[in-house]
Design an enzyme around this catalytic site. Structure first.
Site, mmCIF file in Angstrom:
data_model
loop_
_atom_site.group_PDB
_atom_site.id
_atom_site.type_symbol
_atom_site.label_atom_id
_atom_site.label_comp_id
_atom_site.label_asym_id
_atom_site.label_seq_id
_atom_site.Cartn_x
_atom_site.Cartn_y
_atom_site.Cartn_z
ATOM 1 C CG ASP A 134 44.172 -6.117 -36.671
ATOM 2 O OD1 ASP A 134 44.510 -5.487 -37.694
ATOM 3 O OD2 ASP A 134 43.043 -6.004 -36.148
ATOM 4 N NE ARG A 180 44.166 -0.504 -35.971
ATOM 5 C CZ ARG A 180 43.628 -1.475 -35.248
ATOM 6 N NH1 ARG A 180 43.116 -1.189 -34.063
ATOM 7 N NH2 ARG A 180 43.606 -2.717 -35.678
ATOM 8 C CG HIS A 196 51.142 -3.953 -44.440
ATOM 9 N ND1 HIS A 196 50.326 -4.499 -43.475
ATOM 10 C CD2 HIS A 196 50.323 -3.226 -45.248
ATOM 11 C CE1 HIS A 196 49.069 -4.135 -43.701
ATOM 12 N NE2 HIS A 196 49.034 -3.355 -44.758
ATOM 13 C CB SER A 230 41.796 -12.668 -44.749
ATOM 14 O OG SER A 230 41.205 -11.470 -45.218
ATOM 15 C CG LEU A 276 58.103 -22.918 -35.158
ATOM 16 C CD1 LEU A 276 57.867 -22.269 -33.811
ATOM 17 C CD2 LEU A 276 58.232 -21.834 -36.214
ATOM 18 N NE ARG A 311 41.896 -8.968 -34.567
ATOM 19 C CZ ARG A 311 41.098 -9.065 -35.607
ATOM 20 N NH1 ARG A 311 40.260 -10.064 -35.684
ATOM 21 N NH2 ARG A 311 41.109 -8.171 -36.567
ATOM 22 C CB SER A 321 38.957 -11.515 -38.715
ATOM 23 O OG SER A 321 38.699 -10.370 -37.952
ATOM 24 C CD GLU A 354 42.234 -21.892 -22.786
ATOM 25 O OE1 GLU A 354 41.787 -20.808 -22.370
ATOM 26 O OE2 GLU A 354 41.663 -22.987 -22.584
HETATM 27 C C1 FPP Z 1 46.414 -6.546 -40.567
HETATM 28 O O1 FPP Z 1 46.747 -5.247 -40.153
HETATM 29 C C2 FPP Z 1 47.568 -7.131 -41.218
HETATM 30 C C3 FPP Z 1 47.591 -7.635 -42.472
HETATM 31 C C4 FPP Z 1 46.409 -7.703 -43.345
HETATM 32 C C5 FPP Z 1 48.844 -8.141 -43.052
HETATM 33 C C6 FPP Z 1 49.709 -8.869 -42.110
HETATM 34 C C7 FPP Z 1 50.992 -9.186 -42.756
HETATM 35 C C8 FPP Z 1 52.184 -9.113 -42.127
HETATM 36 C C9 FPP Z 1 52.356 -8.733 -40.719
HETATM 37 C C10 FPP Z 1 53.425 -9.480 -42.840
HETATM 38 C C11 FPP Z 1 53.401 -10.904 -43.216
HETATM 39 C C12 FPP Z 1 54.700 -11.375 -43.639
HETATM 40 C C13 FPP Z 1 54.889 -12.290 -44.597
HETATM 41 C C14 FPP Z 1 56.230 -12.790 -44.787
HETATM 42 C C15 FPP Z 1 53.833 -12.803 -45.471
HETATM 43 P P1 FPP Z 1 45.939 -4.012 -40.755
HETATM 44 O O2 FPP Z 1 46.592 -3.555 -41.981
HETATM 45 O O3 FPP Z 1 44.502 -4.403 -40.937
HETATM 46 O O4 FPP Z 1 46.090 -2.963 -39.601
HETATM 47 P P2 FPP Z 1 45.032 -1.866 -39.196
HETATM 48 O O5 FPP Z 1 43.834 -2.607 -38.641
HETATM 49 O O6 FPP Z 1 45.729 -1.076 -38.156
HETATM 50 O O7 FPP Z 1 44.692 -1.096 -40.417
#
Ligand code: FPP
Length: 265
Positions: free
Chosen positions: A34, A38, A51, A79, A145, A205, A213, A224
């Site tokens: 997350d 921001r 992202h 999600s 992994l 998280r 969430s 944990e």
């Molecule tokens: C939440 O942050 C993050 C997501 C919904 C997307 C997470 C995806 C990645 C980190 C990249 C994944 C990589 C691959 C290869 C699939 P947010 O946007 O809700 O952040 P915010 O709460 O600050 O707005």
């Protein structure tokens, strides 16, 4: 003994959570990545820049987790509720696996990492599905992994799908009278990780939020939990070690009694 108590600048005692390489690491680590938005906003950048940076960090953290001996790294990438975001952002998020696997699959193969993707893949755009299938196919022989992406994943939906599968089996006379935890787990999306690895030992998280969430609700019954204020793109290999260090200090009792501590938690 690398874990010790230390005084911080306010002269208050706090626990220093140092990774101890002589102790077992968490076999299965799940991460709610997350704070990408921001991270970007803080830098006056569009959310998608966060992202992209988050995607690059996936590679860094995966490699380090692999080096530390983590067996499964489950990452919450999209999600079932994320479809509510603006179309441009959703489209960008759907393109990320394509970019990520295009560039990083050779490195993942070199690291002996196996890619797995769980979620309602059938609802992903065709180009995302193709990238995911290719990555899984190209890495299927790897024995290190497991990099397990939760993509279009939601835990309540997963549980309902499992219930409905079991009901269908029961109707066809294929089930015993009672469904136990093992049978139920075998109908969840984590079943492909194998019985010993399907439940995370540690859930991290980032970004300062302290909620689950709709992520792995059944599987984290005894995980944990580790929360950090760092935004996901800022989460470093040292932060990963700190989270594992914190895990190594925990006294896991699974509802029983162990060591000198009593209680039921
Ligand atoms: C939440 O942050 C993050 C997501 C919904 C997307 C997470 C995806 C990645 C980190 C990249 C994944 C990589 C691959 C290869 C699939 P947010 O946007 O809700 O952040 P915010 O709460 O600050 O707005």
């Amino acid at each position: 003994m690398l874990n010790f108590l230390k005084k911080n600048s306010d002269n208050q005692e706090k626990t220093e959570r140092c990774f101890d390489s002589s102790k077992p690491v968490a076999d299965h680590i799940a991460v709610i990545m997350d704070g990408n938005g921001r991270w970007a906003q803080k830098r006056m950048l569009p959310r998608i820049a966060g992202h992209k940076e988050g995607m690059n960090n996936v590679k860094v953290i995966t490699k380090h987790a692999s080096k530390l001996g983590v067996k499964v790294l489950t990452l919450y990438a999209f999600s079932t509720e994320n479809w509510k975001r603006p179309t441009d952002e959703v489209n960008f998020l759907m393109k990320l696996p394509v970019d990520f696997f295009d560039v990083f699959v050779p490195e993942l193969i070199e690291e002996n990492v196996r890619v797995n993707v769980m979620g309602y893949k059938e609802f992903l755009p065709a180009h995302t599905q193709k990238a995911v299938e290719n990555a899984m196919e190209q890495t299927k022989e790897n024995t290190g992994l497991i990099l397990n992406f939760a993509l279009n994943y939601g835990s309540r939906a997963e549980i309902l799908t499992a219930v409905n599968d079991i009901v269908a089996l029961a109707k066809s006379g294929d089930l015993p009278d009672e469904v136990d935890e093992k049978t139920f787990s075998s109908h969840l999306m984590t079943a492909s990780l194998g019985e010993a690895l399907q439940d995370p030992d540690l859930l991290i998280r980032t970004s300062g939020e302290e909620r689950i969430s709709n992520f792995l609700l059944w599987q984290i019954a005894y995980s944990e939990l580790f929360f950090t204020d760092k935004y996901w793109p800022d989460f470093t290999t040292t932060d990963l070690e700190e989270a594992i260090g914190s895990y190594q200090l925990r006294n896991r009792r699974f509802g029983g009694l162990k060591d000198t501590t009593e209680g039921d938690a």
